[in-house]
Design a protein around this motif. Structure first.
Motif, PDB file in Angstrom:
ATOM      1  N   ALA A  75      42.143  54.841  42.066  1.00 53.14           N
ATOM      2  CA  ALA A  75      43.476  55.279  41.652  1.00 53.14           C
ATOM      3  C   ALA A  75      44.187  54.205  40.842  1.00 53.14           C
ATOM      4  N   LEU A  76      44.113  52.956  41.299  1.00 54.08           N
ATOM      5  CA  LEU A  76      44.794  51.872  40.601  1.00 54.08           C
ATOM      6  C   LEU A  76      44.154  51.566  39.252  1.00 54.08           C
ATOM      7  N   LYS A  81      43.468  60.650  39.322  1.00 52.36           N
ATOM      8  CA  LYS A  81      44.840  61.017  38.985  1.00 52.36           C
ATOM      9  C   LYS A  81      45.578  61.678  40.140  1.00 52.36           C
ATOM     10  N   ASN A  82      44.879  62.112  41.185  1.00 48.84           N
ATOM     11  CA  ASN A  82      45.514  62.826  42.290  1.00 48.84           C
ATOM     12  C   ASN A  82      45.658  61.960  43.532  1.00 48.84           C
ATOM     13  N   ILE A  83      45.585  60.644  43.361  1.00 50.38           N
ATOM     14  CA  ILE A  83      45.688  59.716  44.484  1.00 50.38           C
ATOM     15  C   ILE A  83      46.705  58.631  44.131  1.00 50.38           C
ATOM     16  N   SER A  84      47.539  58.263  45.100  1.00 45.26           N
ATOM     17  CA  SER A  84      48.390  57.082  44.950  1.00 45.26           C
ATOM     18  C   SER A  84      48.187  56.207  46.185  1.00 45.26           C
ATOM     19  N   TYR A 199      46.671  61.341  49.263  1.00 49.35           N
ATOM     20  CA  TYR A 199      45.785  62.242  48.524  1.00 49.35           C
ATOM     21  C   TYR A 199      46.540  63.498  48.090  1.00 49.35           C
ATOM     22  N   GLY A 200      46.404  63.839  46.819  1.00 50.85           N
ATOM     23  CA  GLY A 200      47.006  65.075  46.337  1.00 50.85           C
ATOM     24  C   GLY A 200      46.228  66.303  46.777  1.00 50.85           C
ATOM     25  N   LYS A 201      44.929  66.131  47.021  1.00 55.00           N
ATOM     26  CA  LYS A 201      44.076  67.222  47.477  1.00 55.00           C
ATOM     27  C   LYS A 201      43.482  66.861  48.823  1.00 55.00           C
ATOM     28  N   THR A 202      43.366  67.853  49.695  1.00 56.77           N
ATOM     29  CA  THR A 202      42.912  67.578  51.055  1.00 56.77           C
ATOM     30  C   THR A 202      41.544  68.189  51.353  1.00 56.77           C
TER      31      THR A 202
END
Length: 251
Positions: A75-76, A81-84, A199-202
């Motif tokens: 992510a970094l 794109k769906n993770i911070s 996570y943007g998606k699980t």
């Protein structure tokens, strides 16, 4: 015989990656630090656990600690794109100086089977690297490395080192019937805190949260070389010499 020296350590600036990572994901709440080294959401949800509580392999309902670190790196680096993710240091973000690390062998053994003292030229590749308490090598030249640089206390930020390899040459004498190699070690420091990920998606696939959006690893420790204000790292270099084993020298 131990010699103390200093080696130059290059600093790699990757602030662009950090900026991109910080703005790439704006769809979810950023957790905040709370008591006990955990992180919290606005609704009062508290989460976080030591790496030892996570499964060895990701499975429905839980992601492995290794995947959490790898996904945060991705992510970094702008690859997910769906993770911070982020890191909250314990205390004020001042690294703990832990002294010299373990000796590392950096040349092969030279075997002196002659009848007299021999002089050998050793070419030693010395690597100063960054590591963490969950994975081996994943923080080198990656997002986690830069994430730690940005969280170190400002007054100490110049000391956080990056990974680098330098090659040095040494001429050493080896006694007859002995074998020897060069070893070195360098000053290290650590910073401990909580690594969180969102996570943007699980779903149950790589880069997804296996049933949950939020995770946090408490007691997450990053270790780096100590970089002096002049850009050098203090090292110790020594010749490790021991008698040859039976059969190593021809009779």
């Amino acid at each position: 015989m131990t010699r103390r020296t200093t080696r130059a350590l290059a600093v790699t600036a990757a602030a662009v990656l950090m900026s991109a990572a910080a703005t790439a994901v704006a769809y979810a709440e950023t957790p905040q630090p709370c008591d006990g080294g955990y992180v919290c959401l606005k609704d009062g949800t508290v989460f976080g656990a030591p790496a030892s509580d996570y499964p060895a392999q990701s499975q429905p309902g839980a992601v492995s600690a290794t995947q959490l670190v790898s996904d945060c790196n991705a992510a970094l680096a702008g690859q997910e794109k769906n993770i911070s993710c982020g890191f909250y240091p314990n205390g004020d973000g001042t690294p703990t100086q832990i002294g010299f690390g373990p000796w590392q062998q950096v040349t092969s053994d030279f075997l002196n089977c002659s009848g007299g003292t021999a002089t050998e030229s050793y070419s030693a590749a010395e690597t100063y690297s960054e590591s963490n308490s969950v994975t081996v090598g994943v923080s080198v030249e990656s997002g986690i490395e830069d994430l730690f640089k940005t969280t170190v206390s400002t007054s100490y930020s110049y000391t956080w080192g990056s990974a680098q390899t330098t090659t040095q040459t040494y001429n050493e004498t080896v006694d007859p019937g002995d074998k020897a190699h060069m070893a070195y070690r360098y000053e290290e420091q650590q910073l401990t805190g909580t690594l969180w990920i969102n996570y943007g998606k699980t779903g149950d696939s790589p880069g997804q949260g296996y049933g949950h959006h939020y995770y946090a690893i408490t007691g997450f420790t990053e270790t780096s070389p100590v970089k002096q204000s002049d850009g050098s790292v203090q090292t110790e270099v020594t010749l490790v010499q021991s008698p040859a084993q039976p059969g190593e020298c021809p009779s």
